[in-house]
Design a protein around this motif. Structure first.
Motif, PDB file in Angstrom:
ATOM      1  N   SER A   1      -1.198   2.785  -0.226  1.00  0.00           N
ATOM      2  CA  SER A   1      -2.593   2.508  -0.535  1.00  0.00           C
ATOM      3  C   SER A   1      -3.065   3.446  -1.635  1.00  0.00           C
ATOM      4  O   SER A   1      -2.786   4.631  -1.613  1.00  0.00           O
ATOM      5  CB  SER A   1      -3.456   2.721   0.704  1.00  0.00           C
ATOM      6  N   THR A   2      -3.792   2.868  -2.578  1.00  0.00           N
ATOM      7  CA  THR A   2      -4.386   3.691  -3.625  1.00  0.00           C
ATOM      8  C   THR A   2      -5.889   3.477  -3.583  1.00  0.00           C
ATOM      9  O   THR A   2      -6.369   2.375  -3.323  1.00  0.00           O
ATOM     10  CB  THR A   2      -3.851   3.319  -5.013  1.00  0.00           C
TER      11      THR A   2
ATOM     12  N   TRP B   1       8.246   2.411  -0.961  1.00  0.00           N
ATOM     13  CA  TRP B   1       7.083   3.100  -0.390  1.00  0.00           C
ATOM     14  C   TRP B   1       6.044   3.382  -1.469  1.00  0.00           C
ATOM     15  O   TRP B   1       4.857   3.195  -1.260  1.00  0.00           O
ATOM     16  CB  TRP B   1       7.528   4.398   0.272  1.00  0.00           C
ATOM     17  N   TRP B   2       6.488   3.829  -2.633  1.00  0.00           N
ATOM     18  CA  TRP B   2       5.570   4.185  -3.717  1.00  0.00           C
ATOM     19  C   TRP B   2       4.792   2.962  -4.194  1.00  0.00           C
ATOM     20  O   TRP B   2       3.614   3.053  -4.521  1.00  0.00           O
ATOM     21  CB  TRP B   2       6.357   4.801  -4.879  1.00  0.00           C
TER      22      TRP B   2
END
Length: 52
Positions: free
Chosen positions: A33-34, A28-29
């Motif tokens: 989205s970033t 997940w990490w």
């Protein structure tokens, strides 16, 4: 397969689900989205506010 005590089975069960959880968190990490600031924008943009 050797006989394991019930406590060892419980510990293996907890260890297994702990590893499954850690792997899920890592996946997940790495796929979340970033949002990045765009630093290529002109810095001297005209001020649209009519402050004096």
């Amino acid at each position: 397969m050797p006989q394991l005590s019930p406590l060892n089975w419980i510990m293996l069960f907890i260890l297994f689900w702990f590893i499954v959880g850690i792997v899920n968190i890592l996946i997940w990490w790495n796929t979340k989205s970033t949002f990045y600031m765009n630093y290529n924008v002109k810095k001297d943009v005209e001020n649209k506010w009519l402050w004096k």
